[in-house]
Design a protein around this motif. Structure first.
Motif, PDB file in Angstrom:
ATOM      1  N   THR A  48      -3.737   6.012  -0.586  1.00  0.00           N
ATOM      2  CA  THR A  48      -2.691   5.137  -1.125  1.00  0.00           C
ATOM      3  C   THR A  48      -1.349   5.863  -1.195  1.00  0.00           C
ATOM      4  OG1 THR A  48      -4.317   3.946  -2.473  1.00  0.00           O
ATOM      5  CG2 THR A  48      -2.006   3.707  -3.084  1.00  0.00           C
ATOM      6  N   SER A  49      -1.359   7.088  -1.701  1.00  0.00           N
ATOM      7  CA  SER A  49      -0.113   7.854  -1.831  1.00  0.00           C
ATOM      8  C   SER A  49       0.479   8.191  -0.466  1.00  0.00           C
ATOM      9  CB  SER A  49      -0.353   9.135  -2.637  1.00  0.00           C
ATOM     10  OG  SER A  49      -1.276   9.986  -1.984  1.00  0.00           O
ATOM     11  N   ILE A 116      -7.807  -1.408   1.475  1.00  0.00           N
ATOM     12  CA  ILE A 116      -7.333  -1.528   0.098  1.00  0.00           C
ATOM     13  C   ILE A 116      -6.253  -0.493  -0.194  1.00  0.00           C
ATOM     14  CG2 ILE A 116      -8.006  -1.153  -2.313  1.00  0.00           C
ATOM     15  CD1 ILE A 116     -10.675  -2.443  -1.673  1.00  0.00           C
ATOM     16  N   ALA A 117      -6.401   0.702   0.386  1.00  0.00           N
ATOM     17  CA  ALA A 117      -5.419   1.763   0.156  1.00  0.00           C
ATOM     18  C   ALA A 117      -4.037   1.345   0.640  1.00  0.00           C
ATOM     19  CB  ALA A 117      -5.856   3.047   0.873  1.00  0.00           C
ATOM     20  N   ILE A 118      -4.001   0.555   1.714  1.00  0.00           N
ATOM     21  CA  ILE A 118      -2.714   0.114   2.275  1.00  0.00           C
ATOM     22  C   ILE A 118      -2.282  -1.207   1.652  1.00  0.00           C
ATOM     23  CG2 ILE A 118      -1.500  -0.515   4.402  1.00  0.00           C
ATOM     24  CD1 ILE A 118      -3.473   1.285   5.896  1.00  0.00           C
ATOM     25  N   LEU A 125       1.820  -3.411  -4.100  1.00  0.00           N
ATOM     26  CA  LEU A 125       1.692  -3.038  -5.510  1.00  0.00           C
ATOM     27  C   LEU A 125       2.623  -1.897  -5.911  1.00  0.00           C
ATOM     28  CD1 LEU A 125       0.289  -3.273  -8.246  1.00  0.00           C
ATOM     29  CD2 LEU A 125      -1.500  -1.752  -7.389  1.00  0.00           C
ATOM     30  N   ILE A 126       2.649  -0.834  -5.106  1.00  0.00           N
ATOM     31  CA  ILE A 126       3.448   0.348  -5.474  1.00  0.00           C
ATOM     32  C   ILE A 126       4.739   0.433  -4.671  1.00  0.00           C
ATOM     33  CG2 ILE A 126       3.448   2.869  -5.563  1.00  0.00           C
ATOM     34  CD1 ILE A 126       0.422   2.703  -6.117  1.00  0.00           C
ATOM     35  N   SER A 127       4.633   0.371  -3.348  1.00  0.00           N
ATOM     36  CA  SER A 127       5.850   0.447  -2.523  1.00  0.00           C
ATOM     37  C   SER A 127       6.223  -0.937  -2.020  1.00  0.00           C
ATOM     38  CB  SER A 127       5.653   1.414  -1.344  1.00  0.00           C
ATOM     39  OG  SER A 127       4.504   1.053  -0.593  1.00  0.00           O
ATOM     40  N   GLY A 128       6.662  -1.775  -2.948  1.00  0.00           N
ATOM     41  CA  GLY A 128       7.075  -3.133  -2.609  1.00  0.00           C
ATOM     42  C   GLY A 128       8.561  -3.209  -2.317  1.00  0.00           C
ATOM     43  N   ALA A 158       7.724  11.498  -5.617  1.00  0.00           N
ATOM     44  CA  ALA A 158       7.279  10.248  -6.248  1.00  0.00           C
ATOM     45  C   ALA A 158       5.914   9.831  -5.701  1.00  0.00           C
ATOM     46  CB  ALA A 158       8.314   9.148  -6.003  1.00  0.00           C
ATOM     47  N   SER A 159       5.717   9.980  -4.397  1.00  0.00           N
ATOM     48  CA  SER A 159       4.426   9.641  -3.777  1.00  0.00           C
ATOM     49  C   SER A 159       3.325  10.556  -4.307  1.00  0.00           C
ATOM     50  CB  SER A 159       4.517   9.764  -2.249  1.00  0.00           C
ATOM     51  OG  SER A 159       5.501   8.896  -1.735  1.00  0.00           O
TER      52      SER A 159
END
Length: 210
Positions: A48-49, A116-118, A125-128, A158-159
């Motif tokens: 995800t990160s 799901i990670a992407i 969710l995170i990088s919108g 941040a990542s």
């Protein structure tokens, strides 16, 4: 050097507030219920990160070309981005995960852990849209390589912070609880609201030459 650190701190602060990885912990835990091992959760957090890092770095690097292609100015984008971030901030102040980031349908779309990670964890969710806006504007405004390097470094840090929070998601939820997570989400929302207002002010000043 001072300018470098100012740019880095501003972009990192904005990104961390927008991405709000701590607020995303409950969603992350609900999605990773199918992970049978600790290694699986860590692997998902890592993927995800990395997806967040690639997504934001890509938009940071091609942002100027996007502006030119659509004939948009940085100031116009700053005003629009400020409004978007302010909307997200208002939802965060209510203690909710912003609907600008993720919808229920998107949460159920992914089938495998790799997907799901992407989607939906990394995007949206995170990088919108808010996170993308937060990196495109400072990247376009910093014409020197030092400023651009500061933006890229902020994205990397941040990542990495996203990875650290998600891999420890269970501990974070145990220690903070849902009330604590909501409180932090509200605090991030307040910080984001002030940054969003300042972004609009700067955009208006630049657009009208004030």
């Amino acid at each position: 050097m001072i300018s470098f650190f100012k740019t880095f701190l501003y972009v990192f602060g904005t990104l961390f507030a927008v991405m709000n990885p701590i607020g995303a912990v409950p969603v992350f835990l609900s999605i990773v219920q199918q992970c049978k091992s600790r290694e699986g959760i860590i692997s998902l957090a890592k993927r995800t990160s990395v997806a967040v890092l690639i997504t934001l770095t890509t938009f940071a690097l091609v942002g100027e070309w996007i502006f030119k292609f659509f004939g948009s100015t940085i100031d116009a984008f700053a005003i629009a981005g400020g409004i978007l971030l302010f909307r997200m901030a208002m939802e965060m102040l209510s203690g909710n995960l912003s609907t600008v980031k993720i919808s229920h349908e998107e949460e159920e779309e992914a089938v495998t852990l790799s997907e799901i990670a992407i989607i939906p964890l990394a995007i949206p969710l995170i990088s919108g849209l808010g996170s993308i806006t937060a990196v495109m504007i400072p990247m376009a405004k910093n014409v020197d390589y030092s400023g651009k390097a500061a933006v890229i470094l902020a994205i990397f840090v941040a990542s990495f912070s996203v990875y650290l929070v998600l891999r420890s998601a269970e501990k974070v939820q145990q220690r903070l609880g849902r009330v604590g997570i909501r409180l932090i989400t509200r605090m991030m929302g307040l910080i984001l609201a002030s940054m969003a207002v300042q972004l609009v002010i700067n955009g208006v000043k630049g657009a009208f030459g004030l």
